[in-house]
Design a protein around this motif. Structure first.
Motif, PDB file in Angstrom:
ATOM      1  N   ALA A  71     106.196   7.466 -53.066  1.00 27.28           N
ATOM      2  CA  ALA A  71     105.561   7.605 -51.757  1.00 27.28           C
ATOM      3  C   ALA A  71     104.257   6.823 -51.668  1.00 27.28           C
ATOM      4  O   ALA A  71     103.891   6.357 -50.590  1.00 27.28           O
ATOM      5  N   ASN A  72     103.552   6.675 -52.775  1.00 28.48           N
ATOM      6  CA  ASN A  72     102.223   6.052 -52.749  1.00 28.48           C
ATOM      7  C   ASN A  72     102.130   4.825 -53.650  1.00 28.48           C
ATOM      8  O   ASN A  72     101.083   4.576 -54.229  1.00 28.48           O
ATOM      9  N   ARG A  73     103.181   4.053 -53.745  1.00 24.75           N
ATOM     10  CA  ARG A  73     103.162   2.963 -54.722  1.00 24.75           C
ATOM     11  C   ARG A  73     102.102   1.914 -54.423  1.00 24.75           C
ATOM     12  O   ARG A  73     101.514   1.367 -55.339  1.00 24.75           O
ATOM     13  N   TRP A  74     101.818   1.631 -53.138  1.00 19.96           N
ATOM     14  CA  TRP A  74     100.798   0.627 -52.832  1.00 19.96           C
ATOM     15  C   TRP A  74      99.402   1.142 -53.145  1.00 19.96           C
ATOM     16  O   TRP A  74      98.552   0.396 -53.632  1.00 19.96           O
ATOM     17  N   ILE A  75      99.148   2.394 -52.889  1.00 25.14           N
ATOM     18  CA  ILE A  75      97.844   2.978 -53.212  1.00 25.14           C
ATOM     19  C   ILE A  75      97.647   2.973 -54.723  1.00 25.14           C
ATOM     20  O   ILE A  75      96.566   2.630 -55.224  1.00 25.14           O
ATOM     21  N   ILE A  76      98.670   3.317 -55.448  1.00 26.23           N
ATOM     22  CA  ILE A  76      98.581   3.343 -56.916  1.00 26.23           C
ATOM     23  C   ILE A  76      98.388   1.929 -57.450  1.00 26.23           C
ATOM     24  O   ILE A  76      97.572   1.698 -58.350  1.00 26.23           O
ATOM     25  N   LEU A  77      99.099   0.969 -56.893  1.00 26.12           N
ATOM     26  CA  LEU A  77      98.941  -0.423 -57.317  1.00 26.12           C
ATOM     27  C   LEU A  77      97.519  -0.902 -57.060  1.00 26.12           C
ATOM     28  O   LEU A  77      96.905  -1.525 -57.931  1.00 26.12           O
ATOM     29  N   CYS A  78      96.967  -0.585 -55.903  1.00 27.96           N
ATOM     30  CA  CYS A  78      95.588  -0.971 -55.589  1.00 27.96           C
ATOM     31  C   CYS A  78      94.603  -0.304 -56.544  1.00 27.96           C
ATOM     32  O   CYS A  78      93.635  -0.929 -56.986  1.00 27.96           O
ATOM     33  N   ALA A  79      94.831   0.962 -56.867  1.00 29.79           N
ATOM     34  CA  ALA A  79      93.942   1.670 -57.793  1.00 29.79           C
ATOM     35  C   ALA A  79      94.001   1.041 -59.184  1.00 29.79           C
ATOM     36  O   ALA A  79      92.963   0.871 -59.841  1.00 29.79           O
ATOM     37  N   VAL A  80      95.189   0.675 -59.635  1.00 30.34           N
ATOM     38  CA  VAL A  80      95.330   0.043 -60.954  1.00 30.34           C
ATOM     39  C   VAL A  80      94.622  -1.308 -60.973  1.00 30.34           C
ATOM     40  O   VAL A  80      93.910  -1.637 -61.929  1.00 30.34           O
ATOM     41  N   VAL A  81      94.785  -2.084 -59.909  1.00 32.37           N
ATOM     42  CA  VAL A  81      94.114  -3.389 -59.829  1.00 32.37           C
ATOM     43  C   VAL A  81      92.604  -3.200 -59.815  1.00 32.37           C
ATOM     44  O   VAL A  81      91.870  -3.917 -60.510  1.00 32.37           O
ATOM     45  N   ALA A  82      92.119  -2.235 -59.040  1.00 27.21           N
ATOM     46  CA  ALA A  82      90.678  -1.991 -58.967  1.00 27.21           C
ATOM     47  C   ALA A  82      90.128  -1.540 -60.319  1.00 27.21           C
ATOM     48  O   ALA A  82      89.065  -2.006 -60.761  1.00 27.21           O
ATOM     49  N   LEU A  83      90.832  -0.643 -60.985  1.00 30.62           N
ATOM     50  CA  LEU A  83      90.382  -0.186 -62.298  1.00 30.62           C
ATOM     51  C   LEU A  83      90.416  -1.310 -63.332  1.00 30.62           C
ATOM     52  O   LEU A  83      89.513  -1.430 -64.161  1.00 30.62           O
ATOM     53  N   SER A  84      91.430  -2.147 -63.255  1.00 31.99           N
ATOM     54  CA  SER A  84      91.507  -3.286 -64.180  1.00 31.99           C
ATOM     55  C   SER A  84      90.360  -4.255 -63.933  1.00 31.99           C
ATOM     56  O   SER A  84      89.750  -4.769 -64.876  1.00 31.99           O
ATOM     57  N   GLY A  85      90.084  -4.510 -62.673  1.00 34.05           N
ATOM     58  CA  GLY A  85      88.970  -5.394 -62.335  1.00 34.05           C
ATOM     59  C   GLY A  85      87.642  -4.832 -62.807  1.00 34.05           C
ATOM     60  O   GLY A  85      86.796  -5.557 -63.355  1.00 34.05           O
ATOM     61  N   ALA A  86      87.435  -3.536 -62.610  1.00 37.67           N
ATOM     62  CA  ALA A  86      86.188  -2.907 -63.055  1.00 37.67           C
ATOM     63  C   ALA A  86      86.075  -2.965 -64.572  1.00 37.67           C
ATOM     64  O   ALA A  86      84.991  -3.248 -65.111  1.00 37.67           O
TER      65      ALA A  86
END
Length: 101
Positions: A71-86
């Motif tokens: 249900a939330n795959r795009w939100i999870i993908l964005c969170a993973v990208v943001a955490l990886s970037g940080a």
């Protein structure tokens, strides 16, 4: 050691104790054996029920997690990208601090 192994050891101990009792079927010994058999059966039933409930809870959790991911795959993908970037930013800053000439 899990509960079923502990129960196995307890049953073996009880059976060895019962084997030492006289073979005459006195009412007290018969009642004791029946009571012990019932207690062992009740305990095995409880251990099996607990194991089934634990398995059902794990299945329910994994299914709800799977549904949440779908249900939330795009939100999870964005969170993973943001955490990886940080994490990359923090690692780069730490590396720059450690290697100053």
């Amino acid at each position: 050691m899990d509960k079923s192994k502990q129960l196995d050891e307890l049953v073996e101990s009880v059976e060895s104790i019962l084997a030492r009792l006289p073979e005459e079927a006195t009412p007290g010994i018969v009642a004791l054996r029946e009571e012990l058999d019932k207690a062992i059966l009740d305990t095995w039933t409880a251990v099996s029920r607990e194991r089934a409930e634990r398995s059902a809870a794990i299945d329910e959790f994994s299914q709800s997690l799977s549904e949440a991911l779908r249900a939330n795959r795009w939100i999870i993908l964005c969170a993973v990208v943001a955490l990886s970037g940080a994490a990359g930013f923090i690692a780069a800053r730490a590396r720059r601090r450690n290697f100053r000439p």
